[in-house]
Design a protein around this motif. Sequence first.
Motif, PDB file in Angstrom:
ATOM      1  N   LEU A  24     -22.256 -12.528 -36.668  1.00 17.02           N
ATOM      2  CA  LEU A  24     -21.776 -13.877 -36.349  1.00 17.02           C
ATOM      3  C   LEU A  24     -22.491 -14.422 -35.106  1.00 17.02           C
ATOM      4  O   LEU A  24     -22.886 -15.601 -35.070  1.00 17.02           O
ATOM      5  CB  LEU A  24     -20.263 -13.870 -36.127  1.00 17.02           C
ATOM      6  N   GLN A  25     -22.656 -13.542 -34.090  1.00 17.80           N
ATOM      7  CA  GLN A  25     -23.383 -13.978 -32.902  1.00 17.80           C
ATOM      8  C   GLN A  25     -24.826 -14.343 -33.243  1.00 17.80           C
ATOM      9  O   GLN A  25     -25.365 -15.366 -32.789  1.00 17.80           O
ATOM     10  CB  GLN A  25     -23.352 -12.872 -31.840  1.00 17.80           C
ATOM     11  N   HIS A  26     -25.467 -13.512 -34.044  1.00 18.29           N
ATOM     12  CA  HIS A  26     -26.855 -13.765 -34.459  1.00 18.29           C
ATOM     13  C   HIS A  26     -26.956 -15.073 -35.236  1.00 18.29           C
ATOM     14  O   HIS A  26     -27.881 -15.879 -35.002  1.00 18.29           O
ATOM     15  CB  HIS A  26     -27.350 -12.585 -35.298  1.00 18.29           C
ATOM     16  N   MET A  27     -26.012 -15.313 -36.129  1.00 20.29           N
ATOM     17  CA  MET A  27     -26.064 -16.526 -36.951  1.00 20.29           C
ATOM     18  C   MET A  27     -25.759 -17.773 -36.111  1.00 20.29           C
ATOM     19  O   MET A  27     -26.280 -18.854 -36.405  1.00 20.29           O
ATOM     20  CB  MET A  27     -25.087 -16.416 -38.118  1.00 20.29           C
ATOM     21  N   ARG A  28     -24.947 -17.627 -35.067  1.00 17.39           N
ATOM     22  CA  ARG A  28     -24.693 -18.769 -34.190  1.00 17.39           C
ATOM     23  C   ARG A  28     -25.970 -19.156 -33.429  1.00 17.39           C
ATOM     24  O   ARG A  28     -26.244 -20.344 -33.227  1.00 17.39           O
ATOM     25  CB  ARG A  28     -23.566 -18.430 -33.211  1.00 17.39           C
TER      26      ARG A  28
ATOM     27  N   GLU B 234     -30.529 -22.863 -33.070  1.00 10.51           N
ATOM     28  CA  GLU B 234     -31.958 -23.124 -33.249  1.00 10.51           C
ATOM     29  C   GLU B 234     -32.195 -24.163 -34.339  1.00 10.51           C
ATOM     30  O   GLU B 234     -33.061 -25.043 -34.212  1.00 10.51           O
ATOM     31  CB  GLU B 234     -32.686 -21.826 -33.581  1.00 10.51           C
ATOM     32  N   VAL B 235     -31.403 -24.026 -35.409  1.00  9.85           N
ATOM     33  CA  VAL B 235     -31.542 -25.000 -36.504  1.00  9.85           C
ATOM     34  C   VAL B 235     -31.150 -26.394 -36.033  1.00  9.85           C
ATOM     35  O   VAL B 235     -31.823 -27.392 -36.339  1.00  9.85           O
ATOM     36  CB  VAL B 235     -30.685 -24.566 -37.713  1.00  9.85           C
ATOM     37  N   VAL B 236     -30.042 -26.455 -35.250  1.00 14.28           N
ATOM     38  CA  VAL B 236     -29.600 -27.755 -34.725  1.00 14.28           C
ATOM     39  C   VAL B 236     -30.671 -28.348 -33.809  1.00 14.28           C
ATOM     40  O   VAL B 236     -30.996 -29.546 -33.884  1.00 14.28           O
ATOM     41  CB  VAL B 236     -28.262 -27.604 -33.983  1.00 14.28           C
ATOM     42  N   GLN B 237     -31.222 -27.493 -32.939  1.00  9.70           N
ATOM     43  CA  GLN B 237     -32.278 -27.970 -32.047  1.00  9.70           C
ATOM     44  C   GLN B 237     -33.506 -28.418 -32.830  1.00  9.70           C
ATOM     45  O   GLN B 237     -34.131 -29.434 -32.497  1.00  9.70           O
ATOM     46  CB  GLN B 237     -32.658 -26.871 -31.055  1.00  9.70           C
ATOM     47  N   ALA B 238     -33.810 -27.627 -33.869  1.00 14.23           N
ATOM     48  CA  ALA B 238     -34.961 -28.010 -34.698  1.00 14.23           C
ATOM     49  C   ALA B 238     -34.709 -29.345 -35.392  1.00 14.23           C
ATOM     50  O   ALA B 238     -35.609 -30.195 -35.488  1.00 14.23           O
ATOM     51  CB  ALA B 238     -35.244 -26.914 -35.720  1.00 14.23           C
ATOM     52  N   ARG B 239     -33.467 -29.517 -35.861  1.00 16.25           N
ATOM     53  CA  ARG B 239     -33.129 -30.784 -36.504  1.00 16.25           C
ATOM     54  C   ARG B 239     -33.198 -31.937 -35.514  1.00 16.25           C
ATOM     55  O   ARG B 239     -33.673 -33.032 -35.843  1.00 16.25           O
ATOM     56  CB  ARG B 239     -31.726 -30.699 -37.111  1.00 16.25           C
ATOM     57  N   GLU B 240     -32.691 -31.680 -34.285  1.00 12.64           N
ATOM     58  CA  GLU B 240     -32.754 -32.726 -33.264  1.00 12.64           C
ATOM     59  C   GLU B 240     -34.196 -33.073 -32.927  1.00 12.64           C
ATOM     60  O   GLU B 240     -34.547 -34.254 -32.777  1.00 12.64           O
ATOM     61  CB  GLU B 240     -32.016 -32.264 -32.005  1.00 12.64           C
TER      62      GLU B 240
END
Length: 324
Positions: A144-148, A153-159
């Motif tokens: 869960l920590q790894h996926m968070r 990272e995905v959110v930052q990449a999307r931003e």
Amino acid sequence: MSKSGKVLNLKDKIDGNEVDLSLCNLTEVPVKELALYPKATVVDLSCNNIPFLPPEFCNLTHLTKVDLSKNQLTCLPDDLGNLVNLQHLDLYNNKLSMLPVSFSQLRSLKWLDLKDNPLEVDLAKAAGDCLDEKQCKQCAIKVLQHMRVIQEEVVQAREKQLLRQRELERKKEAKQKEKEAKRKEARKREKAEEKEKRRQEYMAQMAAQALQEQQQKKKEEKKKKNGQTPTVKKAAVKPAPKPQRSLPSLVFKLLLLLLLGLVGTAVACRFTDLQRAATCVPINSAVDDCFSWARNQEVVVRQLIQNMSSAAKEFLESTQVSKN
């Protein structure tokens, strides 16, 4: 539905809050049937041939424990994080290499088994060996920590992608505005050139007109020098000199008028009703005497008449000239 095509009687598989669908040779999960039993929160789907979970599986939010060990799963649905009540998940011995980003939203997850899957290096490191109950609990926490982290990272990449997209749109808009400004400038320049062209044409027309007038003026001056009357100006008509009147001519005119008066009187007394009047008797007598004498002096009379005619003609011509 099983691999043989037989429809499962799910009611016979339910025991309390558990549904045992293991070793049923299933190729797909009976999601619609499971949705009919919301009190069945524990589902055992182990030891089947299920290659994937349908997206509708993520709507079974009442599930708390799911056993999918020993299947053919190659991936999990993107919305798996909707299973907010899921606490126990067994994915032992499948073909998973990665987990969906929404996996980080399984906040109720306490137990996870991912061993015997071809996991990515970082995910496998986070999952650990999962050899006992304690390691499986640790696996749930660390995964869960790894996926968070991956989700961030995905959110930052999307931003970043959104920022890049906005920057591209801004550049595109700026380029469009620049293009529009250039087009307006070109149109403005074209109008100015067109106006300048019309001005030059007007100046050329005025110059040609001035040249034509100058040439016409030179022609008229040349005609004047050659003694020709210009076509534009009319020659001034000089008034005829008034004839000079002499005293003899005046006397002659008076005598002629007197004679004409006498002739007129004689004619009136001779050929009108006045011939019997007292005043006309001596005049008619005198006229008869004159006729008698005239017969005797025919040559003289003819000469006299001719002279009188010439005098009368000259008198009429001089009178006409004086009137003009």
